[in-house]
Write a protein that holds these residues in place. Sequence first.
Motif, PDB file in Angstrom:
ATOM      1  N   LEU A  44     -52.900 -12.288  12.110  1.00  0.00           N
ATOM      2  CA  LEU A  44     -52.240 -12.196  13.401  1.00  0.00           C
ATOM      3  C   LEU A  44     -51.247 -11.036  13.409  1.00  0.00           C
ATOM      4  N   TYR A  45     -51.345 -10.155  14.406  1.00  0.00           N
ATOM      5  CA  TYR A  45     -50.390  -9.052  14.542  1.00  0.00           C
ATOM      6  C   TYR A  45     -49.732  -9.126  15.912  1.00  0.00           C
ATOM      7  N   GLU A  63     -42.783  -6.183  18.131  1.00  0.00           N
ATOM      8  CA  GLU A  63     -41.408  -6.613  17.863  1.00  0.00           C
ATOM      9  C   GLU A  63     -40.745  -7.172  19.121  1.00  0.00           C
ATOM     10  N   ASP A  64     -39.696  -7.985  18.946  1.00  0.00           N
ATOM     11  CA  ASP A  64     -38.956  -8.527  20.084  1.00  0.00           C
ATOM     12  C   ASP A  64     -38.400  -7.384  20.917  1.00  0.00           C
ATOM     13  N   GLY A  65     -38.468  -7.543  22.236  1.00  0.00           N
ATOM     14  CA  GLY A  65     -37.912  -6.518  23.104  1.00  0.00           C
ATOM     15  C   GLY A  65     -38.942  -5.471  23.495  1.00  0.00           C
ATOM     16  N   SER A  66     -40.104  -5.458  22.835  1.00  0.00           N
ATOM     17  CA  SER A  66     -41.163  -4.527  23.206  1.00  0.00           C
ATOM     18  C   SER A  66     -41.713  -4.926  24.576  1.00  0.00           C
ATOM     19  N   GLU A 106     -46.700 -11.998  26.294  1.00  0.00           N
ATOM     20  CA  GLU A 106     -46.236 -13.388  26.187  1.00  0.00           C
ATOM     21  C   GLU A 106     -46.039 -14.027  27.556  1.00  0.00           C
ATOM     22  N   SER A 110     -43.667 -18.343  22.857  1.00  0.00           N
ATOM     23  CA  SER A 110     -43.479 -17.325  21.825  1.00  0.00           C
ATOM     24  C   SER A 110     -44.607 -17.410  20.819  1.00  0.00           C
ATOM     25  N   SER A 111     -44.849 -16.305  20.102  1.00  0.00           N
ATOM     26  CA  SER A 111     -45.866 -16.348  19.057  1.00  0.00           C
ATOM     27  C   SER A 111     -45.262 -16.962  17.804  1.00  0.00           C
ATOM     28  N   ASP A 153     -43.865 -17.494  14.072  1.00  0.00           N
ATOM     29  CA  ASP A 153     -43.051 -16.572  13.272  1.00  0.00           C
ATOM     30  C   ASP A 153     -43.741 -16.171  11.975  1.00  0.00           C
ATOM     31  N   ALA A 205     -46.616 -14.505  12.111  1.00  0.00           N
ATOM     32  CA  ALA A 205     -47.423 -13.333  12.449  1.00  0.00           C
ATOM     33  C   ALA A 205     -46.763 -12.059  11.927  1.00  0.00           C
ATOM     34  N   VAL A 214     -45.438  -8.324  12.232  1.00  0.00           N
ATOM     35  CA  VAL A 214     -44.836  -7.617  13.361  1.00  0.00           C
ATOM     36  C   VAL A 214     -44.968  -6.116  13.131  1.00  0.00           C
ATOM     37  N   VAL A 215     -45.553  -5.396  14.096  1.00  0.00           N
ATOM     38  CA  VAL A 215     -45.612  -3.935  14.012  1.00  0.00           C
ATOM     39  C   VAL A 215     -44.824  -3.349  15.182  1.00  0.00           C
TER      40      VAL A 215
END
Lengths: 296, 279
Positions: free
Chosen positions: B155-156, B159-162, B169, B177-178, B180, B182, B184-185
């Motif tokens: 799972l990819y 980041e938060d705020g993207s 979402e 939310s996804s 935690d 996963a 994060v890229v």
Amino acid sequence: MPRSNFLTENIPQETAGPWLWLGTVLAMLGVFCLCVMIVVAALPAFFSHSHSPFEWVWQPNQGHFGILPMCVGTLLLSFSSLALGFPWALAIAVWHLTEEASAFAHAKTAVGALIRFLTTIPTVVLSFAAVFLLTPFLRLHIGGTGFCLLGASLMVSLLILPTMILVLESGLKGKLEALCPYGLALGFSRYDLLRYCVLPQSVRTLTQAAVLGFGRALGDTLLPLMLAGNAPHVPTRVNESMRTLSAHMALVTANEVGGSAYNSLFAAGLFLLGTSVVVTLILRRLARTDTSPERP
Amino acid sequence: MSQLFRKTLILASMAVLAMVQSPRADSLDDFKNLSGKLDIAGGTAHIPVMKAAAQDIMRANPKIRITVAAGGSGVGVQKVGEGLVQIGNTGRALKEKEIAKYGLVSFPFAIDGVAVAVNPDNPVTSLTKAQIKDVFAGKVTNWRELGGHDAPISLYVREDGSGTRETFETRALDKASSTDKANVVNSNGAMKTAIAKDANAIGYVGIGHLDASIRGVAIDGQKPTQEGAASGAYPVTRLLYMNTKGQPQGLTKAFIEYIFSEKGKVLISKAGYIPYAKK
């Protein structure tokens, strides 16, 4: 003082003192201000009861701003990198000082050059190479996605390796050379001298190398950001994704300005600073108490 | 600063190269009597449109300098709010807090769809919204449960705020939310690399970033295409915004009007988005 240089010629003697004094005060003041600023900026996060950074869940859109998983991640990564890198660095430094290395002069030169070259590789290049080579390898052989604690810690140990080797080598060399004429005459090899005489007396050098290595591992951002996977949870296996505080700060500052998520970053900064200070102090203390009297 | 300088240099050299064949469009007449510097920063999705517009304008009037920098939606808000740039781009609507703090005005100009993407070797080509929710919640962890190979799901997420994560979402996970666990890229590019290199990967990118290296997955039978996003048939879409501090004036106003002009619409379509009419 007959010795004259440009300093004493151009600046009257009595002003050199105040200048040095001023420079020292400015430098100290800078460090002091930095610490005060981080502490002051972190205070709101510490005293906020609704959005405390001291919990285990990071879900900003649900009001959870816990940085504890990242604190654990940072400690896991730095200590595992140190544990992987330090013995390796010690082995290379010792080998480099022995006759065996001198016997293979080409290998010795090559390793020396490689170590110095390693210090010049930008971390982004290291990370990029690892994403294409190490990550798929780990995915195939230890499962998971390949972006994991082990991958990041292998690369960070490679990053801190040259620093530690250079410190160890320069620290051990002086003592070894001083012992050599007598030691070699008594039939010891250089390795024996290092193993039985120099190393037990060099706890301070070993500590210095470990502190510098740990500091770099603690603060490095790009390697964990690109290789560790960045999942904000505590990994239970080495093939699981994890996030360090430094990577966390990089991820959050890219998109957030102000707000609880942003404020929690100062708590993260304070934790990084505090960990660095505490580990340095502990290791130095160990070095002081462990410097035992010379063994026969 | 040096990055800004480099970008300016690249833009300038492109403008010079392009001068050879430059038919002047009527909408560029607005810039004839203008001069000065316009700085733009923020969302990465906006950059192709902003750069193309900047090239056109600087070609028409060399007295105008326009710089375009990335940084993400948050940086866009901060820089325009603090007066460091004249236009701050976001891939999301401004938060009320941000509008109140800086007095910002928003101009939505394009529609961007977010596509769920998998490795091209993956046999799964279509998922239901419920399946996508289960996958990103970490409830479904093997491709076999989705009709694929017997392999764990990698799972990819972003980041938060993207802006891309927020769109995904909100529209695909109904504000859940996804998990935690996963990975994060931190960019569309990094997401593409991760999915292209990992046969068991699933993640999401802006529809404009879909290419042969990754494959978009249909959601409830709706394929992720620009057409579907424009008509509203494809559900996971967002608006791209330009934001200014107060009502735009002079060069800033002319630039925004150019983005909304017919020529601007062509640039938006070329970048892989759908033009959004000015209200």
